[in-house]
Motif scaffolding. Structure first.
Motif, mmCIF file in Angstrom:
data_model
loop_
_atom_site.group_PDB
_atom_site.id
_atom_site.type_symbol
_atom_site.label_atom_id
_atom_site.label_comp_id
_atom_site.label_asym_id
_atom_site.label_seq_id
_atom_site.Cartn_x
_atom_site.Cartn_y
_atom_site.Cartn_z
ATOM 1 N N HIS A 865 -58.215 -7.595 -23.726
ATOM 2 C CA HIS A 865 -58.972 -7.262 -22.515
ATOM 3 C C HIS A 865 -58.211 -6.313 -21.589
ATOM 4 O O HIS A 865 -58.255 -6.442 -20.362
ATOM 5 N N LEU A 866 -57.541 -5.330 -22.171
ATOM 6 C CA LEU A 866 -56.885 -4.312 -21.368
ATOM 7 C C LEU A 866 -57.912 -3.326 -20.811
ATOM 8 O O LEU A 866 -58.994 -3.145 -21.372
ATOM 9 N N SER A 867 -57.547 -2.687 -19.713
ATOM 10 C CA SER A 867 -58.437 -1.702 -19.112
ATOM 11 C C SER A 867 -58.303 -0.337 -19.773
ATOM 12 O O SER A 867 -59.287 0.375 -19.960
ATOM 13 N N ARG A 868 -57.062 0.019 -20.122
ATOM 14 C CA ARG A 868 -56.873 1.336 -20.724
ATOM 15 C C ARG A 868 -55.542 1.395 -21.456
ATOM 16 O O ARG A 868 -54.641 0.588 -21.224
ATOM 17 N N ILE A 869 -55.457 2.384 -22.336
ATOM 18 C CA ILE A 869 -54.228 2.671 -23.074
ATOM 19 C C ILE A 869 -53.833 4.105 -22.770
ATOM 20 O O ILE A 869 -54.667 5.019 -22.806
ATOM 21 N N THR A 870 -52.572 4.319 -22.465
ATOM 22 C CA THR A 870 -52.062 5.665 -22.198
ATOM 23 C C THR A 870 -50.941 5.990 -23.183
ATOM 24 O O THR A 870 -50.365 5.104 -23.819
ATOM 25 N N ALA A 871 -50.654 7.272 -23.308
ATOM 26 C CA ALA A 871 -49.563 7.718 -24.169
ATOM 27 C C ALA A 871 -49.114 9.088 -23.694
ATOM 28 O O ALA A 871 -49.873 9.815 -23.033
ATOM 29 N N GLU A 872 -47.888 9.438 -24.024
ATOM 30 C CA GLU A 872 -47.361 10.768 -23.753
ATOM 31 C C GLU A 872 -47.040 11.442 -25.078
ATOM 32 O O GLU A 872 -46.517 10.820 -25.995
ATOM 33 N N VAL A 873 -47.370 12.722 -25.187
ATOM 34 C CA VAL A 873 -47.123 13.465 -26.417
ATOM 35 C C VAL A 873 -46.693 14.880 -26.053
ATOM 36 O O VAL A 873 -47.158 15.445 -25.050
ATOM 37 N N LEU A 874 -45.778 15.426 -26.826
ATOM 38 C CA LEU A 874 -45.352 16.800 -26.577
ATOM 39 C C LEU A 874 -46.473 17.774 -26.918
ATOM 40 O O LEU A 874 -47.237 17.552 -27.874
ATOM 41 N N PRO A 875 -46.607 18.874 -26.163
ATOM 42 C CA PRO A 875 -47.686 19.841 -26.437
ATOM 43 C C PRO A 875 -47.645 20.381 -27.868
ATOM 44 O O PRO A 875 -48.688 20.651 -28.463
ATOM 45 N N GLU A 876 -46.426 20.523 -28.442
ATOM 46 C CA GLU A 876 -46.319 21.077 -29.789
ATOM 47 C C GLU A 876 -46.612 20.073 -30.896
ATOM 48 O O GLU A 876 -46.649 20.442 -32.074
ATOM 49 N N ASP A 897 -43.344 17.733 -16.293
ATOM 50 C CA ASP A 897 -42.532 17.112 -17.343
ATOM 51 C C ASP A 897 -42.762 17.745 -18.711
ATOM 52 O O ASP A 897 -42.138 17.322 -19.697
ATOM 53 N N HIS A 898 -43.662 18.728 -18.804
ATOM 54 C CA HIS A 898 -43.946 19.438 -20.056
ATOM 55 C C HIS A 898 -44.412 18.486 -21.155
ATOM 56 O O HIS A 898 -43.951 18.545 -22.301
ATOM 57 N N VAL A 899 -45.308 17.582 -20.798
ATOM 58 C CA VAL A 899 -45.898 16.668 -21.765
ATOM 59 C C VAL A 899 -47.404 16.643 -21.550
ATOM 60 O O VAL A 899 -47.922 17.077 -20.516
ATOM 61 N N VAL A 900 -48.104 16.137 -22.574
ATOM 62 C CA VAL A 900 -49.541 15.914 -22.478
ATOM 63 C C VAL A 900 -49.766 14.421 -22.300
ATOM 64 O O VAL A 900 -49.241 13.607 -23.062
ATOM 65 N N MET A 901 -50.520 14.062 -21.249
ATOM 66 C CA MET A 901 -50.847 12.663 -20.999
ATOM 67 C C MET A 901 -52.179 12.348 -21.670
ATOM 68 O O MET A 901 -53.166 13.051 -21.451
ATOM 69 N N ALA A 902 -52.193 11.303 -22.503
ATOM 70 C CA ALA A 902 -53.425 10.887 -23.195
ATOM 71 C C ALA A 902 -53.869 9.540 -22.647
ATOM 72 O O ALA A 902 -53.043 8.666 -22.365
ATOM 73 N N GLU A 903 -55.185 9.376 -22.499
ATOM 74 C CA GLU A 903 -55.722 8.134 -21.938
ATOM 75 C C GLU A 903 -56.995 7.728 -22.662
ATOM 76 O O GLU A 903 -57.847 8.556 -22.959
ATOM 77 N N LEU A 904 -57.085 6.427 -22.949
ATOM 78 C CA LEU A 904 -58.307 5.858 -23.506
ATOM 79 C C LEU A 904 -58.716 4.684 -22.645
ATOM 80 O O LEU A 904 -57.960 3.708 -22.509
ATOM 81 N N ARG A 905 -59.886 4.758 -22.046
ATOM 82 C CA ARG A 905 -60.412 3.632 -21.284
ATOM 83 C C ARG A 905 -61.148 2.693 -22.232
ATOM 84 O O ARG A 905 -61.948 3.136 -23.060
#
Length: 915
Positions: A865-876, A897-905
């Motif tokens: 029952h989490l609200s969302r999942i996040t992750a960080e990934v390098l652009p390359e 920070d030169h990263v891509v933030m990913a989010e899934l609700r």
């Protein structure tokens, strides 16, 4: 091209990693109930905030005043012309629910309720608390209190309390449920020059609990240790989960009241009668690496030594004294509490001998003699401080005719900081020693009025380090005994359908046997012919015992355990038992006998049992068993589930452990096999919550044999409203899955275990520099990635706070086990969000593992029952970005920070305890 959010408000990405900053590091503070009235809480709070404030905006709130202490006031918190981080409420209890409602409407993030008059006053006060909770949860308002002193953060310039003075800045966090104790500790700390990173009065913990505070302080860079005064535990899982996480890197010291509380009176088993609530609390603290002290004085002293000196690396203390008697006192206290006297190396012995008079002690304690002067002390300290055979140094000085306490203290100051060794001092005496004591305190050398106290504090520090080391020893792999969970379920359900809570001995032994715990062959006979037939099949000798749903003890019929060596004896014994039952309690209660093969080997009789603690759930008891189990009182407790290292520590906590290792020429028992039995027993408890109490007594143990001679299991009633759950979440079997790689290779995907540490070392050896960079965003040498300290953090996880899935080939070509991929979901403290991370061995990349691990962990997030999942990934890292996109993640570039933030609700947003 990655989809971009239009505004920060729209994208839903929350960059705040410390939700409780609103309370412990606010920038805007409203004081509701602020007043000019001398001696009032409202005035004290406002004055303390203003005088301590560093860059904070303070807003007094009073319905009839336009200013308070010369500061513009506002009639309500909603009228404040800024978003308030922290509201401090100092108004009568009856007004607080309405004020909390106003705070939620005004989007206030945190509140400290100083007011008393709640649950401590009875049902009416408890009802007020319920109203507050309803309002706070409507707006996600976090609350400290009620009925508390407040909060201080010296480094942040925050004094949100009505204490009479501000704490000094330091590295120790002090957390207490008692406001009065807070003020006492504060006065003492100012006298002893002890500083604090945080000074927190939690009150009755309506919302923010021990776990929340420990989590926050665990990531606080100003805090190196946490000292706690506890009256009640509250949310046990939250406390233990946070403590297990933080205690790895920061000492947590607890003083808890209530040691003399009686054990539960309703216990019907040996285990239930032997387990006391306070002993269970000790077992829980041991499980999470927290050190418990005995007295308020010890708590004060530990705050001092942890704030001033490093922890020792071992138990060996070097004692230097100018009087023999105090050295003996220190030695007695040291040895009695588990420490050791450090040996003097031959080189150190020779060097000290050349300095001291001929009649010095020639050993540790080093007696400098009564005529010692500062120069003699300084010369000896120069030698022993460098001695590699010691782990700490205690200097004792008593008033002597030739002693100048201040000059003696000056001799110690050069050794105030010895790398890896705490330096403690005892300047014994009154006013004549005061100046020396002040000098030592200012140099951050803890001082004690008595040398035995100093020695005891050293052992506390050592025990803390040693407990952690033992807790995170890598366990051996648990042997799979082919657990038959289905048969256990069948047995339990059959008893429940029959309206029974007590299993027969035959059923109980089948249950433990299903979990790989050996039991002596036992069968039920309902008539004499069956008894003789069973005895013939088992082989003689055998034991006959009555069984009945109403007869629960042999004493009910005068004793029935008989050594029977032929069929005629079995027949006669059956008839005798039948007659005895009819005479004693009525024939209608007799159902038959159990026929049990007799074990004639001599060995040790042990007990393994479990009962339910009201707060901690199932508790395991191990110790000396047999008929005199209640007399010997040789037991130790632990919380399930166990690993082999935890099982070993449980066994080692008893006196009979010395005998089990081999005594007076007797061969040792197979301790490794006994530990495996305890591990399986712990799995039984956590996987079968219908079990209320269980005794295996005696468990016969010899060098060649481990077998349960008797077993008794009591179930919870079938109509029990809620079954107790273990406070340490068991291994999540539901996430074990068989799968195939794209090339058809079968693999098992399963949650990680503590014993996987060696496999993780091998896993990291398979990673290329590029894979490491893509995962950690920087290079990291193999030697750093595979340290024991780091890998225990990866393997010894709390499944309530984190799930890590590993991938293991089901049929490895080499025949050796291996991990080829890891995926992890970590809940962010104080939120209902979790962060994802994953890593795949180079030779198995491109086989779909990254996507499968992500999908499985999304399922975990939904289950939990989490609200969302996040992750960080390098652009390359295009491959991983495509995997995220396929599963519906949204993206945002973090250019800083030169990263891509990913989010899934996630669709499920109902919060619950656990990851």
């Amino acid at each position: 091209m990655l989809p971009q959010a239009t505004t920060p408000e729209d994208d839903g990405f929350n960059t705040e990693r410390q939700p409780l900053d609103c309370i412990f590091a606010p920038t805007t503070v409203a004081v509701i109930g602020a007043t000019d009235q001398a001696g009032s809480v409202g005035r004290s709070i406002l004055w303390n905030l203003v005088t301590a404030s560093s860059g904070k905006t303070i807003f007094p709130v009073h319905p009839q005043r336009t200013s308070v202490l010369g500061i513009k006031a506002y009639p309500t918190v909603g009228a404040v012309p800024a978003v308030v981080d922290l509201a401090i409420i100092a108004t009568p209890a009856a007004t607080v629910p309405g004020i909390v409602r106003e705070c939620v409407t005004a989007r206030v993030k945190g509140a400290i309720i100083l007011s008393a008059g709640f649950r401590e006053t009875g049902p009416a006060g408890a009802a007020l608390e319920e109203q507050i909770l309803v309002e706070a949860r409507r707006g996600k308002l976090r609350i400290i209190g009620p009925n508390c002193l407040g909060v201080m953060r010296p480094q942040h310039g925050l004094n949100a309390s009505f204490a009479p003075s501000m704490a000094q800045a330091g590295k120790v966090a002090f957390v207490s449920q008692s406001g009065a104790l807070c003020t006492a500790v504060l006065d003492w700390s100012l006298q002893e020059n002890v500083g604090f990173s945080a000074f927190i009065s939690v009150g009755s913990m309506l919302d923010v609990n021990w776990g929340d505070v420990i989590d926050y302080l665990g990531s606080d860079r100003h805090t190196t240790s946490i000292v706690m005064y506890m009256e009640s535990i509250g949310d046990v899982r939250a406390f233990l989960g946070a403590a297990r996480e933080v205690a790895r890197t920061k000492p947590i010291i607890v003083l808890k009241t209530g040691r003399t509380e009686e054990a539960a009176r309703a216990a019907t088993s040996h285990t239930g009668a032997l387990v006391g609530q306070d002993a269970v609390f000790d077992a829980a603290l041991s499980r999470c690496g927290v050190l418990r002290v005995e007295t308020v004085a010890d708590l004060f002293h530990m705050a001092e030594v942890l704030g001033k000196q490093p922890r020792p690396n071992g138990p060996r203390l070097m004692v230097v004294t100018n009087a023999g008697g105090p050295g003996v006192l220190a030695t007695d206290a040291l040895i009695r509490n588990g420490g050791q006297l450090a040996p003097l190396s031959p080189e150190a012995m020779a060097a000290v001998d050349s300095l001291l008079p001929a009649h010095w002690s020639h050993g540790n304690p080093i007696d400098l003699l009564g005529d010692a002067d500062p120069q003699r002390l300084a010369q000896v300290l120069d030698i022993v401080a460098k001695d590699a055979d010691s782990d700490g140094l205690l200097v004792i000085v008593t008033p002597q005719v030739t002693t100048d306490p201040a000059q003696m203290a000056q001799s110690v100051l050069a050794h105030a900081k010895v790398p890896g060794k705490p330096v403690l001092a005892s300047w014994m005496g009154g006013a004549s020693m005061a100046l020396g004591t002040v000098m030592l305190n200012r140099a951050n050398i803890p001082t004690f009025a008595y040398p035995d106290t100093a020695a005891r504090m050293f052992t506390y520090m050592w025990r803390y380090s040693e407990n952690l080391r033992r807790l995170y020893e890598t366990p051996t792999r648990s042997v799979d005994a082919g657990t038959d969970r289905a048969s256990v379920t069948t047995i339990i359900h059959a008893a429940q359908r029959g309206g029974r809570v007590l299993l027969t001995e035959v059923e109980a032994k089948r249950v433990i046997s299903a979990y790989g715990i050996p039991a002596v062959p036992t069968e039920a006979a309902t008539n004499s012919d069956e008894a003789v037939a069973l005895a013939d099949r088992m082989g003689y000798p055998v034991v006959l015992k009555v069984f009945s749903t109403t007869i629960t003890h042999k004493s009910d019929i005068g004793g029935v355990q008989l050594d029977l060596r032929d069929g005629s004896a079995v027949l006669q014994a059956y008839q005798d038992i039948e007659a005895a039952v009819a005479k004693r309690v009525g024939s209608q209660t007799f159902e038959g006998v159990t026929v049990q093969a007799m074990v004639q080997e001599a060995g040790y009789e042990l007990i393994i049992g479990s009962t339910i603690d009201a707060q901690f759930g199932p508790v395991i008891l191990f110790g000396r068993g047999g008929l005199l189990v209640d007399v010997w009182s040789d037991q130790a407790l632990a919380l399930p589930p166990l690993t082999t290292t935890l099982a070993h520590q449980l066994v080692a906590g008893t006196h009979i452990f010395q005998a089990l290792k081999g005594l007076r020429g007797r061969s040792p028992v197979d301790l490794a096999a006994l530990e495996q039995v305890l591990v399986r027993f712990s799995y039984l408890l956590v996987e079968q919550p219908q079990i209320k109490e269980i005794d295996i007594n005696p468990l016969l143990v010899t060098p060649e044999l481990i077998v349960a001679l008797d077993a008794r299991i009591v179930l919870h009633p079938v109509d029990a409203e809620q079954l107790p759950r273990p406070v340490i979440r068991p291994y999540p079997l539901q996430y074990v899955k068989q799968w195939k790689l794209r090339d058809g290779t079968p693999v098992t995907i399963r949650p990680i275990r503590p014993e996987d540490e060696p496999l993780l070392v091998q896993f990291h050896q398979t990673l290329s520099d590029r894979s490491v960079y893509m995962r950690y965003f920087h290079s990291m040498p193999l030697s750093v990635r595979t340290t024991h300290e780091r890998l225990t953090r990866m393997c010894f996880i709390d499944y309530d706070r984190e799930i890590a899935l590993v991938v293991e080939p089901t049929e490895p070509q080499s025949g050796e086990r291996a991990i080829i991929a890891v995926g992890r979901l970590i809940k962010l403290p104080g939120t209902n969000d979790a962060e994802w991370a994953g890593l795949v061995s180079d030779q198995f990349q491109g086989q779909g593992l990254g996507g499968e691990l992500l999908r499985l962990l999304i399922r975990v997030g939904k289950d939990e029952h989490l609200s969302r999942i996040t992750a960080e990934v390098l652009p390359e890292n295009g491959a991983m970005r495509r995997v995220f996109a396929k599963e519906g993640f949204r993206f945002r570039h973090n250019t800083e920070d030169h990263v891509v933030m990913a989010e899934l609700r996630l669709a499920n947003t109902v919060a619950r305890n656990g990851i």
